[in-house]
Write an enzyme that holds these catalytic residues in place. Structure first.
Site, PDB file in Angstrom:
ATOM      1  N   ASP A 196      11.733   4.048   6.896  1.00 52.53           N
ATOM      2  CA  ASP A 196      10.411   4.761   6.912  1.00 52.53           C
ATOM      3  C   ASP A 196       9.304   4.011   6.360  1.00 52.53           C
ATOM      4  O   ASP A 196       9.226   3.663   5.193  1.00 52.53           O
ATOM      5  CB  ASP A 196      10.451   5.970   6.416  1.00 52.53           C
ATOM      6  CG  ASP A 196       9.320   6.947   6.307  1.00 52.53           C
ATOM      7  OD1 ASP A 196       8.902   7.725   7.434  1.00 52.53           O
ATOM      8  OD2 ASP A 196       8.286   6.444   5.765  1.00 52.53           O
ATOM      9  N   TYR A 216       1.097   1.129   5.291  1.00 49.07           N
ATOM     10  CA  TYR A 216       1.602   0.335   3.769  1.00 49.07           C
ATOM     11  C   TYR A 216       1.609  -1.205   3.878  1.00 49.07           C
ATOM     12  O   TYR A 216       1.847  -1.980   2.945  1.00 49.07           O
ATOM     13  CB  TYR A 216       2.909   0.758   4.017  1.00 49.07           C
ATOM     14  CG  TYR A 216       3.514   2.286   3.735  1.00 49.07           C
ATOM     15  CD1 TYR A 216       2.788   3.091   3.470  1.00 49.07           C
ATOM     16  CD2 TYR A 216       4.583   2.721   4.084  1.00 49.07           C
ATOM     17  CE1 TYR A 216       2.923   4.646   3.549  1.00 49.07           C
ATOM     18  CE2 TYR A 216       5.040   3.981   3.885  1.00 49.07           C
ATOM     19  CZ  TYR A 216       4.310   4.969   3.612  1.00 49.07           C
ATOM     20  OH  TYR A 216       4.564   6.362   3.606  1.00 49.07           O
ATOM     21  N   LYS A 230       4.091   5.209  11.266  1.00 50.34           N
ATOM     22  CA  LYS A 230       2.911   6.472  11.297  1.00 50.34           C
ATOM     23  C   LYS A 230       1.527   5.779  11.509  1.00 50.34           C
ATOM     24  O   LYS A 230       1.343   4.604  11.367  1.00 50.34           O
ATOM     25  CB  LYS A 230       2.892   6.900   9.854  1.00 50.34           C
ATOM     26  CG  LYS A 230       4.127   7.503   9.345  1.00 50.34           C
ATOM     27  CD  LYS A 230       4.015   8.136   7.880  1.00 50.34           C
ATOM     28  CE  LYS A 230       5.246   8.111   7.056  1.00 50.34           C
ATOM     29  NZ  LYS A 230       5.759   6.995   6.366  1.00 50.34           N
ATOM     30  N   HIS A 241      -0.042  10.461  10.361  1.00 52.92           N
ATOM     31  CA  HIS A 241       0.269  10.488   8.891  1.00 52.92           C
ATOM     32  C   HIS A 241      -0.611  11.527   8.139  1.00 52.92           C
ATOM     33  O   HIS A 241       0.174  12.098   7.059  1.00 52.92           O
ATOM     34  CB  HIS A 241      -0.156   8.994   8.346  1.00 52.92           C
ATOM     35  CG  HIS A 241       0.508   8.427   7.152  1.00 52.92           C
ATOM     36  ND1 HIS A 241       0.527   7.005   7.038  1.00 52.92           N
ATOM     37  CD2 HIS A 241       0.869   9.101   6.226  1.00 52.92           C
ATOM     38  CE1 HIS A 241       1.071   7.007   5.803  1.00 52.92           C
ATOM     39  NE2 HIS A 241       1.368   8.178   5.234  1.00 52.92           N
TER      40      HIS A 241
END
Length: 271
Positions: A44, A49, A74, A107
């Protein structure tokens, strides 16, 4: 226990995976490679990120067939909206070096935009480039608002979930709607690993507190994605299919709930 959870569209999603929030690109490569080598299939990540490239490299270094993996990413808040969601998805695929993802999530519920984002995601799903679509950090009222215009119901809601934030009402709603629950920060960001109840239960089973929490998630029918950048911890987190918590132990862990959020409230975030 089955190691997969069937989503509403029939896709089998692994119940236990690796999360890479706040993991640097290079560390993500190693973590993903180690995880896959030790039996993980679910990975994931997310655009925000900034490690999709590292995740993709870890997938390639694992020398595992793409169809044997389940990759999630996401849509970030700044990219929400119909056209920008399409572009953001293409950018994520390019960074990952993949032709498709197994799950694509919104998200956060950005008011005034998530319905348009979802329309794009439905088209991405229908194109086959995302095998399933869902949301993250959506309360019940966000999902109800989404469903006013959606053709496809979200298949997953990834929410903050751990023994001190059990979100029972939301989980009950999601179960009734056939939407799978996925837990982020499932170990409470490590803050509860010394809890006496968890330590006692762990000692009884000759397991760690982290393993007990992961097992609690699994037996609560949640998909769970603990994070680690350490190979031994990654292995340990996956070694949870050989013991079972009894009803009393499950209830004792449930009772640790104090509605404590470690992340933002989906009704009040500014990013």
């Amino acid at each position: 226990m089955d190691k997969t959870k069937q989503l509403a569209n029939g896709i089998e999603m692994p119940r236990l995976g690796l999360g890479v929030w706040r993991v640097e690109d290079n560390d993500a490569t190693n973590s993903v490679k180690w995880a896959i080598e030790n039996g993980y299939q679910l990975i994931d990540t997310a655009a925000v990120y900034k490690n999709e490239q590292g995740v993709g490299e870890g997938i390639r270094q694992s020398n595992t067939k793409r169809e044997d993996l389940f990759i999630t990413t996401k849509l970030w808040n700044a990219d929400q909206g119909y056209d920008s969601a399409h572009q953001a998805f293409n950018d994520s695929l390019e960074r990952l070096g993949l032709d498709y993802v197994d799950l694509y999530l919104i998200h956060w519920p950005v008011e005034g935009k998530f319905n348009d984002s979802w329309k794009a995601m439905e088209e991405i799903y229908e194109s086959g480039r995302a095998k399933a679509i869902g949301v993250s950090n959506f309360h019940q009222h966000h999902i109800e608002e989404l469903m006013k215009t959606a053709k496809i119901k979200p298949m997953v809601d990834q929410i903050e979930l751990h023994p001190t934030l059990t979100q029972v009402e939301l989980r009950d709603f999601l179960a009734k709607e056939g939407i799978a629950v996925e837990a982020w920060s499932p170990l409470g960001q490590g803050k509860i690993l010394q809890n006496p109840t968890l330590v006692e239960i762990a000692e009884k089973h000759d397991k760690s507190a982290a393993q007990v929490i992961i097992r609690w998630h699994l037996q609560s029918d949640s998909i769970v994605i603990p994070k680690s950048v350490h190979e031994e911890r990654i292995k340990e987190n996956f070694d949870v299919f050989n013991f079972e918590l009894n009803d009393d132990e499950m209830k004792r862990i449930d009772a640790l709930n104090i509605n404590e959020r470690l992340g933002a409230d989906p009704d009040n975030f500014d990013f």
